[in-house]
Write a protein that holds these residues in place. Structure first.
Motif, PDB file in Angstrom:
ATOM      1  N   GLU A 229     -11.090  -8.850 -13.001  1.00  9.67           N
ATOM      2  CA  GLU A 229     -12.503  -9.072 -12.711  1.00  9.67           C
ATOM      3  C   GLU A 229     -12.699 -10.549 -12.366  1.00  9.67           C
ATOM      4  OE1 GLU A 229     -16.940  -8.827 -14.804  1.00  9.67           O
ATOM      5  OE2 GLU A 229     -15.154  -8.130 -15.884  1.00  9.67           O
TER       6      GLU A 229
ATOM      7  N   LYS B 205     -13.279 -16.743 -13.822  1.00 14.77           N
ATOM      8  CA  LYS B 205     -14.540 -17.295 -13.327  1.00 14.77           C
ATOM      9  C   LYS B 205     -14.241 -18.462 -12.389  1.00 14.77           C
ATOM     10  CE  LYS B 205     -17.160 -16.169 -17.524  1.00 14.77           C
ATOM     11  NZ  LYS B 205     -17.974 -16.712 -18.642  1.00 14.77           N
TER      12      LYS B 205
ATOM     13  N   SER C 121      -6.327  -4.782 -12.186  1.00 11.02           N
ATOM     14  CA  SER C 121      -7.720  -4.553 -12.601  1.00 11.02           C
ATOM     15  C   SER C 121      -8.379  -5.862 -13.035  1.00 11.02           C
ATOM     16  CB  SER C 121      -7.780  -3.522 -13.736  1.00 11.02           C
ATOM     17  OG  SER C 121      -7.227  -2.292 -13.320  1.00 11.02           O
TER      18      SER C 121
ATOM     19  N   GLN D 211      -6.198  -5.886  -7.453  1.00  7.80           N
ATOM     20  CA  GLN D 211      -6.425  -4.444  -7.536  1.00  7.80           C
ATOM     21  C   GLN D 211      -5.454  -3.786  -8.517  1.00  7.80           C
ATOM     22  OE1 GLN D 211      -6.207  -2.488  -3.741  1.00  7.80           O
ATOM     23  NE2 GLN D 211      -6.606  -0.450  -4.583  1.00  7.80           N
TER      24      GLN D 211
ATOM     25  N   LYS E 141     -15.347 -13.464 -11.178  1.00 12.51           N
ATOM     26  CA  LYS E 141     -16.756 -13.831 -11.080  1.00 12.51           C
ATOM     27  C   LYS E 141     -16.853 -15.169 -10.349  1.00 12.51           C
ATOM     28  CE  LYS E 141     -17.885 -11.604 -15.494  1.00 12.51           C
ATOM     29  NZ  LYS E 141     -18.466 -11.802 -16.847  1.00 12.51           N
TER      30      LYS E 141
ATOM     31  N   ASN F  95      -6.655  -6.351 -18.141  1.00 13.55           N
ATOM     32  CA  ASN F  95      -7.997  -6.522 -17.571  1.00 13.55           C
ATOM     33  C   ASN F  95      -8.452  -7.990 -17.611  1.00 13.55           C
ATOM     34  OD1 ASN F  95      -8.152  -3.672 -17.243  1.00 13.55           O
ATOM     35  ND2 ASN F  95      -8.874  -3.466 -19.372  1.00 13.55           N
TER      36      ASN F  95
ATOM     37  N   ILE G 195     -10.153 -11.590 -16.834  1.00 13.67           N
ATOM     38  CA  ILE G 195     -11.453 -12.038 -16.321  1.00 13.67           C
ATOM     39  C   ILE G 195     -11.299 -13.487 -15.861  1.00 13.67           C
ATOM     40  CG2 ILE G 195     -13.867 -12.481 -16.866  1.00 13.67           C
ATOM     41  CD1 ILE G 195     -13.684 -10.318 -19.003  1.00 13.67           C
TER      42      ILE G 195
END
Length: 526
Positions: free
Chosen positions: A400, A441, A398, A395, A402, A437, A439
Motif C-alpha cells: 500500500e 508513505k 500487496s 502488486q 500513500k 502487506n 505500507i
C-alpha cells in the motif's frame, strides 16, 4: 590479517606507547629532582653569605662606635712608637732622592667612667694602634751654608689599621654582643634585605619566609607570614658564631611555594613532552582505527564477492537448465516451450547485466572528476516513474503506497535516469525490508530554496550500528541469513553519491522494529 598477528600488533603498539609515557615521566621527574638539588645548593650558599654579612655588619658597627669614642676623647695620654722602618732611593737622571718612612704608633687614652653602684669614678684605659708612612723627596744639591740636601717635598699619611683592630677587638665585641637579646643586635628588615639580595643574585625568584630560633624556640626576629607549621623543607644556618664555632641562634628559611616554583621551571619542557606524547598516542589510535577499518572493509568485500557469486550462480544455473531443455529433441518440436525457455534465458541474462552495470556505475561515480548530464526536470514525475518501475513488485507483495505531493515548486536541475534509480532503490528496499502487506508513505514539501522528499515505511527498521554504515559500499546487515534478501550492498551507496552530485542532502531515521524514514533535499531550479 590473521587474528593472532593483529592481536600481537595491538599489544606491541600499546607497549611502545606505555614505554614512551614512562620514559617521559622519568625524564620530567629527574629534571625536577635536579632542579631541587640546584635550588637547595643555591639557598645554602645564600644563607652562608647572609650569616657572614650579619656577623661582619655587627663587628663593623662596634668598631665604628669604638672609633667615634676614641675620636671624641681628644689627645692621647701617651704615645709610643712600636715599629719603625726606613728606605732610601736615588735617581741620577732626575737628580732626585727619596726617603720612605714606615711605622706603628700606639696611643693610650684614659677614660673616666662613673660607677653609680659605688658612687665613684673609675678610670679605664683604651689603646689604639695607628699606622703611618712618610715620603720625603730631596734635590741632588747642597745648601752651602748648612751643608745638607735641600728638601723638595714631604708627603705624610696616618691611618688606622683595620685588620689589627679587628684581630684585637673582635673577641671582646663578640662577648659583649652576646649579652644583648637578639632583637637588639639585628632586625627582621635587615635579614629580609640580605636574603632578598642573595636570592636575587642566584636567580631564586619565589616567596620565602624566615625566623631566628634560639634552642628551638622562636625569637622576635621573624617574617610577617612565618609560621612554624609551614609545610615544606626548611633550611637552617647558625648566626653570630663565636670563636669556638658555637652559636645561640639559628636562621631558618622556608619556601611555601617551592613545589610550584620547581614545576614552573620545567613547565615548558614538560608541556612539549606532553604534547608530543599525546600526538604519538593519537597517531597510534588513528593507525589502529585504520587497521580495523581496513579489516572491516576486507570482510565486507569478501562478503560482497560471496553475495555476487550467489547472485550470478542462480541465473547461470537457470540458463543452463533452459539450454539443456532446448537441446532436448522433444522440447524443440514444441515452439511455445522453446520461446518460454528463451525468455527465461533473456531475463536472467538481463538480470546479470544489470548487476554488472550497477557495479560499473558505482566505480565510475567514485572518480572525483565524474560529471553527469543534467536538465530541468519535474521531481513529481521522477517519483511517479519510479513507482512504475516497481509496479509489478507492488502488486505481488500487496504493498500500500500513500502519496502526498504538497510541494508547489518541483523543478530541479538533475539527471532523470539516475534520479529514477535513486527513488527505485529506496522504494525497493522499503518493500524488501518490510513484513507482510507493507505500507509506504511518500510526501513532498518545499520552501523558497529547496524541495524535500520523505519516504517512510513500517518495516523492520535498523539499529544504531547499521544506521552508521548503510551508505558504505558493500555493507549489508549481518543478521540471520544474508541471502534471505537479495542484494550486494551497493544500492544506498549509489543513492548517496547521486544525491551529492545533485547538490542535495540525504538523511535517515530508523527505529528497530518500527520502520525507517528517508529524507532527501534538492535545491530548486530557478
Amino acid at each position: 590479517m590473521k587474528k593472532s598477528y593483529f592481536f600481537f600488533l595491538v599489544c606491541f603498539m600499546i607497549l611502545c606507547v606505555t614505554g614512551i609515557i614512562l620514559v617521559q615521566w622519568y625524564f620530567i621527574n629527574t629534571t625536577i629532582q635536579n632542579r631541587d638539588q640546584e635550588f637547595s645548593l643555591a639557598v645554602k650558599q645564600s644563607l652562608n653569605s647572609v650569616a657572614s654579612d650579619v656577623q661582619e655588619n655587627e663587628l663593623r658597627h662596634y668598631i665604628q662606635t669604638f672609633e667615634k669614642l676614641k675620636d671624641s676623647i681628644g689627645k692621647p695620654d701617651s704615645v709610643q712608637l712600636r715599629n719603625f722602618f726606613l728606605f732610601y732611593d736615588s735617581d741620577d737622571e732626575s737628580n732626585l732622592s727619596s726617603l720612605f718612612t714606615f711605622g706603628l704608633v700606639e696611643e693610650k687614652f684614659n677614660i673616666a667612667i662613673p660607677n653609680e653602684e659605688i658612687g665613684e669614678i673609675e678610670v679605664s684605659n683604651v689603646n689604639d694602634i695607628k699606622g703611618f708612612e712618610t715620603t720625603r723627596i730631596f734635590k741632588q744639591a747642597f745648601d752651602r751654608e748648612n751643608q745638607r740636601k735641600i728638601s723638595s717635598a714631604t708627603f705624610q699619611k696616618m691611618e688606622r689599621i683595620s685588620a689589627i683592630d679587628q684581630a684585637t677587638y673582635s673577641s671582646i665585641f663578640s662577648k659583649m654582643a652576646n649579652s644583648f637579646p637578639i632583637h637588639k643586635r639585628i632586625n627582621s628588615f635587615e635579614i629580609a634585605s640580605l636574603l632578598q639580595r642573595e636570592f636575587n643574585s642566584r636567580n631564586i625568584q619565589t616567596e620565602f619566609e624566615f625566623g631566628v630560633f634560639s634552642n628551638g624556640l622562636a625569637t622576635k626576629i621573624i617574617s610577617k607570614n612565618y609560621e612554624g607549621s609551614l609545610s615544606g623543607q626548611k633550611y637552617s644556618i647558625p648566626i653570630f658564631v663565636d670563636e669556638q664555632g658555637s652559636s645561640l641562634y639559628n636562621l631558618v628559611v622556608t619556601f611555601p611555594k617551592k613545589e610550584k616554583y620547581l614545576i614552573s621551571s620545567v613547565i615548558g619542557v614538560a608541556s612539549l613532552s606532553f604534547i608530543l606524547t599525546i600526538l604519538i598516542i593519537l597517531l597510534c589510535a588513528i593507525s589502529l582505527f585504520q587497521i580495523l577499518k581496513q579489516k572491516k572493509i576486507s570482510e565486507i568485500k569478501s562478503d560482497f564477492i560471496n553475495n555476487m557469486s550467489h547472485e550470478f550462480k542462480t541465473p547461470i544455473a537457470t540458463i543452463n537448465l533452459a539450454i539443456d531443455a532446448i537441446e532436448s529433441q522433444l522440447e524443440i518440436k514444441n515452439s511455445k516451450k522453446k520461446h518460454q525457455y528463451l525468455k527465461i534465458m533473456r531475463e536472467e541474462n538481463r538480470r546479470m547485466h544489470d548487476q554488472v552495470e550497477t557495479i560499473l556505475t558505482i566505480s565510475q561515480l567514485d572518480k572525483s572528476n565524474t560529471l553527469i548530464d543534467k536538465t530541468d526536470i519535474d521531481l513529481h514525475k521522477i517519483i511517479k516513474d519510479s513507482l512504475g518501475h516497481i509496479a509489478l513488485l507492488v502488486q505481488n507483495k500487496s504493498v500500500e503506497i500513500k502519496t502526498s505531493f504538497k510541494s508547489k515548486k518541483t523543478n530541479i536541475f538533475g539527471n532523470r535516469n539516475h534520479l529514477v534509480n535513486v527513488f527505485t532503490n529506496i522504494l525497493d528496499n522499503a518493500i524488501k525490508y518490510s513484513k507482510e502487506n507493507p505500507i509506504i508513505k511518500i510526501e513532498t514539501l518545499n520552501d523558497d530554496k529547496s524541495t524535500y522528499v520523505e519516504i517512510e515505511d513500517k518495516g523492520i527498521g535498523m539499529n544504531d550500528n547499521t544506521l552508521k554504515m548503510i551508505f558504505e559500499k558493500f555493507f549489508r546487515e549481518q543478521n540471520g541469513d544474508v541471502h534471505n534478501i537479495k542484494g550486494h550492498g551497493l544500492g544506498l551507496a549509489y543513492v548517496k553519491k547521486i544525491v551529492s552530485l545533485h547538490n542535495g542532502k540525504i538523511s535517515v531515521e530508523s527505529i528497530e522494529g518500527q520502520g525507517t524514514k528517508f529524507k532527501i533535499q534538492f535545491p530548486l531550479f530557478i
